[in-house]
Design a protein around this motif. Structure first.
Motif, PDB file in Angstrom:
ATOM      1  N   HIS A  55      30.893  44.556  23.671  1.00  0.00           N
ATOM      2  CA  HIS A  55      29.656  45.269  23.906  1.00  0.00           C
ATOM      3  C   HIS A  55      28.512  44.347  24.506  1.00  0.00           C
ATOM      4  N   GLU A  56      28.437  43.284  24.129  1.00  0.00           N
ATOM      5  CA  GLU A  56      27.365  42.548  24.607  1.00  0.00           C
ATOM      6  C   GLU A  56      27.797  42.022  26.079  1.00  0.00           C
ATOM      7  N   VAL A  57      28.813  41.980  26.539  1.00  0.00           N
ATOM      8  CA  VAL A  57      28.923  41.651  27.978  1.00  0.00           C
ATOM      9  C   VAL A  57      29.302  42.707  28.964  1.00  0.00           C
ATOM     10  N   LYS A  58      29.240  43.778  28.365  1.00  0.00           N
ATOM     11  CA  LYS A  58      29.414  45.293  29.287  1.00  0.00           C
ATOM     12  C   LYS A  58      28.603  45.317  30.360  1.00  0.00           C
ATOM     13  N   PRO A  59      27.245  45.047  29.969  1.00  0.00           N
ATOM     14  CA  PRO A  59      26.337  45.483  31.119  1.00  0.00           C
ATOM     15  C   PRO A  59      26.393  44.356  32.207  1.00  0.00           C
ATOM     16  N   LEU A  60      27.080  43.222  32.087  1.00  0.00           N
ATOM     17  CA  LEU A  60      27.236  42.207  33.011  1.00  0.00           C
ATOM     18  C   LEU A  60      28.577  42.376  33.971  1.00  0.00           C
ATOM     19  N   TYR A  61      29.411  43.374  33.490  1.00  0.00           N
ATOM     20  CA  TYR A  61      30.738  43.647  34.268  1.00  0.00           C
ATOM     21  C   TYR A  61      30.563  45.080  34.925  1.00  0.00           C
ATOM     22  N   PRO A  62      30.619  45.006  36.257  1.00  0.00           N
ATOM     23  CA  PRO A  62      30.829  46.306  36.727  1.00  0.00           C
ATOM     24  C   PRO A  62      32.050  46.924  36.349  1.00  0.00           C
ATOM     25  N   ASN A  63      32.192  48.080  36.170  1.00  0.00           N
ATOM     26  CA  ASN A  63      33.807  48.630  36.041  1.00  0.00           C
ATOM     27  C   ASN A  63      34.280  47.960  34.745  1.00  0.00           C
ATOM     28  N   PHE A  64      33.504  47.798  33.642  1.00  0.00           N
ATOM     29  CA  PHE A  64      34.001  47.095  32.646  1.00  0.00           C
ATOM     30  C   PHE A  64      35.170  47.759  31.892  1.00  0.00           C
ATOM     31  N   GLU A  65      34.709  49.137  31.556  1.00  0.00           N
ATOM     32  CA  GLU A  65      35.731  49.834  30.837  1.00  0.00           C
ATOM     33  C   GLU A  65      37.225  50.025  31.508  1.00  0.00           C
ATOM     34  N   SER A  66      37.211  50.068  32.870  1.00  0.00           N
ATOM     35  CA  SER A  66      38.237  50.474  33.586  1.00  0.00           C
ATOM     36  C   SER A  66      38.973  48.668  33.873  1.00  0.00           C
ATOM     37  N   TRP A  67      38.275  47.769  33.708  1.00  0.00           N
ATOM     38  CA  TRP A  67      38.998  46.431  33.650  1.00  0.00           C
ATOM     39  C   TRP A  67      39.690  46.220  32.261  1.00  0.00           C
ATOM     40  N   ILE A  68      39.045  46.655  31.269  1.00  0.00           N
ATOM     41  CA  ILE A  68      39.769  46.541  29.700  1.00  0.00           C
ATOM     42  C   ILE A  68      40.920  47.465  29.903  1.00  0.00           C
ATOM     43  N   LYS A  69      40.708  48.892  30.377  1.00  0.00           N
ATOM     44  CA  LYS A  69      42.063  49.539  30.367  1.00  0.00           C
ATOM     45  C   LYS A  69      43.012  49.441  31.167  1.00  0.00           C
ATOM     46  N   MET A  70      42.623  48.927  32.548  1.00  0.00           N
ATOM     47  CA  MET A  70      43.637  48.594  33.495  1.00  0.00           C
ATOM     48  C   MET A  70      44.284  47.080  33.569  1.00  0.00           C
ATOM     49  N   LYS A  71      43.361  45.981  33.152  1.00  0.00           N
ATOM     50  CA  LYS A  71      44.066  44.820  33.317  1.00  0.00           C
ATOM     51  C   LYS A  71      44.303  44.303  31.877  1.00  0.00           C
ATOM     52  N   VAL A  72      43.032  44.296  31.117  1.00  0.00           N
ATOM     53  CA  VAL A  72      43.299  43.603  29.678  1.00  0.00           C
ATOM     54  C   VAL A  72      44.239  44.314  28.923  1.00  0.00           C
ATOM     55  N   PHE A 159      34.234  20.556  34.856  1.00  0.00           N
ATOM     56  CA  PHE A 159      34.723  21.791  35.711  1.00  0.00           C
ATOM     57  C   PHE A 159      34.154  21.350  36.871  1.00  0.00           C
ATOM     58  N   VAL A 160      34.834  21.728  37.909  1.00  0.00           N
ATOM     59  CA  VAL A 160      34.383  21.362  39.456  1.00  0.00           C
ATOM     60  C   VAL A 160      34.048  22.672  39.979  1.00  0.00           C
ATOM     61  N   LEU A 161      33.023  22.868  40.830  1.00  0.00           N
ATOM     62  CA  LEU A 161      32.752  24.209  41.694  1.00  0.00           C
ATOM     63  C   LEU A 161      33.690  23.814  42.856  1.00  0.00           C
ATOM     64  N   THR A 162      34.390  25.040  43.131  1.00  0.00           N
ATOM     65  CA  THR A 162      35.332  24.791  44.284  1.00  0.00           C
ATOM     66  C   THR A 162      35.145  26.162  44.959  1.00  0.00           C
ATOM     67  N   ASN A 163      34.145  27.047  44.704  1.00  0.00           N
ATOM     68  CA  ASN A 163      33.716  28.139  45.992  1.00  0.00           C
ATOM     69  C   ASN A 163      32.664  28.666  45.509  1.00  0.00           C
ATOM     70  N   VAL A 164      32.025  29.494  46.563  1.00  0.00           N
ATOM     71  CA  VAL A 164      30.940  30.344  46.178  1.00  0.00           C
ATOM     72  C   VAL A 164      31.283  31.717  46.920  1.00  0.00           C
ATOM     73  N   LEU A 165      31.375  32.669  46.108  1.00  0.00           N
ATOM     74  CA  LEU A 165      31.831  34.065  46.827  1.00  0.00           C
ATOM     75  C   LEU A 165      30.769  35.138  46.832  1.00  0.00           C
ATOM     76  N   ASN A 166      30.667  35.831  47.642  1.00  0.00           N
ATOM     77  CA  ASN A 166      29.703  36.836  47.938  1.00  0.00           C
ATOM     78  C   ASN A 166      30.242  38.254  47.602  1.00  0.00           C
ATOM     79  N   ASP A 167      29.502  39.032  47.016  1.00  0.00           N
ATOM     80  CA  ASP A 167      29.884  40.306  46.634  1.00  0.00           C
ATOM     81  C   ASP A 167      31.125  40.451  45.919  1.00  0.00           C
ATOM     82  N   ILE A 168      31.593  39.769  45.189  1.00  0.00           N
ATOM     83  CA  ILE A 168      33.131  39.786  44.757  1.00  0.00           C
ATOM     84  C   ILE A 168      33.041  40.758  43.588  1.00  0.00           C
ATOM     85  N   TYR A 169      31.877  40.642  42.748  1.00  0.00           N
ATOM     86  CA  TYR A 169      31.727  41.535  41.483  1.00  0.00           C
ATOM     87  C   TYR A 169      30.717  42.520  41.705  1.00  0.00           C
ATOM     88  N   VAL A 170      29.673  42.147  42.453  1.00  0.00           N
ATOM     89  CA  VAL A 170      28.351  42.740  42.126  1.00  0.00           C
ATOM     90  C   VAL A 170      27.740  42.726  43.768  1.00  0.00           C
TER      91      VAL A 170
END
Length: 185
Positions: A55-72, A159-170
């Protein structure tokens, strides 16, 4: 709700990793290889328990419940997802969701409760994640809003920064990719 979450945790513990330098802290790896034998828990029970657990991370993830149900949950059923829960004195103080696929070894979610930050919990989660994924360089992405919080622990673990992506999640937000590319799942 707590009974479902407690049953979920107690019924599916695969291994325990104990962080010896911090008394009373352990990482529990949940094993969902046999979801078909899961009685009396149903997949809906598992969904409810996971949404409650995370529940703590739900606000940070768009489509959180769908991700849990369809992927996790489907990934857990075929051992391509793993969940690590760190407890101190039987109280949850952090967790990670892993993607363990032949194409990608990824820490999808890494969370430490605010009261347990800077106490070794994140370090234990990353070390346990590396062990479970069988790699020293798991992929992980972090949003621009939280990157500063993660920089010290990522540096500690090489850990090494290898990419910066725009608009991937939000939309309008950058996502920083460490240790590889990300397929957004």
């Amino acid at each position: 709700m707590n009974n479902i979450k407690e049953s979920l945790i107690s019924n599916f513990i695969q291994d325990e990793f104990v962080l010896e330098e911090i008394h009373g802290v352990k990482a529990l790896v949940l094993n969902f290889n046999n979801l078909s034998y899961c009685k009396p828990l149903t997949s809906d029970d598992i969904f409810i328990a996971l949404v409650d657990l995370f529940h703590e991370v739900k606000p940070l993830y768009p489509n959180f419940e769908s991700w849990i149900k369809m992927k996790v949950i489907p990934g857990l059923a075929v051992n391509k997802r793993k969940i690590i829960i760190v407890q101190r004195n039987d109280s949850i103080c952090g967790y990670a969701v892993l993607k363990d696929d032949i194409d990608e070894k990824k820490i999808c979610t890494l969370f430490v409760c605010e009261s347990n930050r800077s106490k070794g919990v994140g370090d234990l989660l990353i070390r346990t994640s590396k062990t479970m994924l069988k790699t020293n360089k798991p992929v992980i992405t972090v949003s621009e809003d939280r990157i500063d919080m993660f920089k010290p622990i990522f540096k500690k673990h090489g850990f090494v920064l290898t990419n910066v992506l725009n608009d991937i999640y939000v939309n309008g937000k950058k996502e920083y990719v460490f240790n590889g590319i990300s397929d957004k799942n």
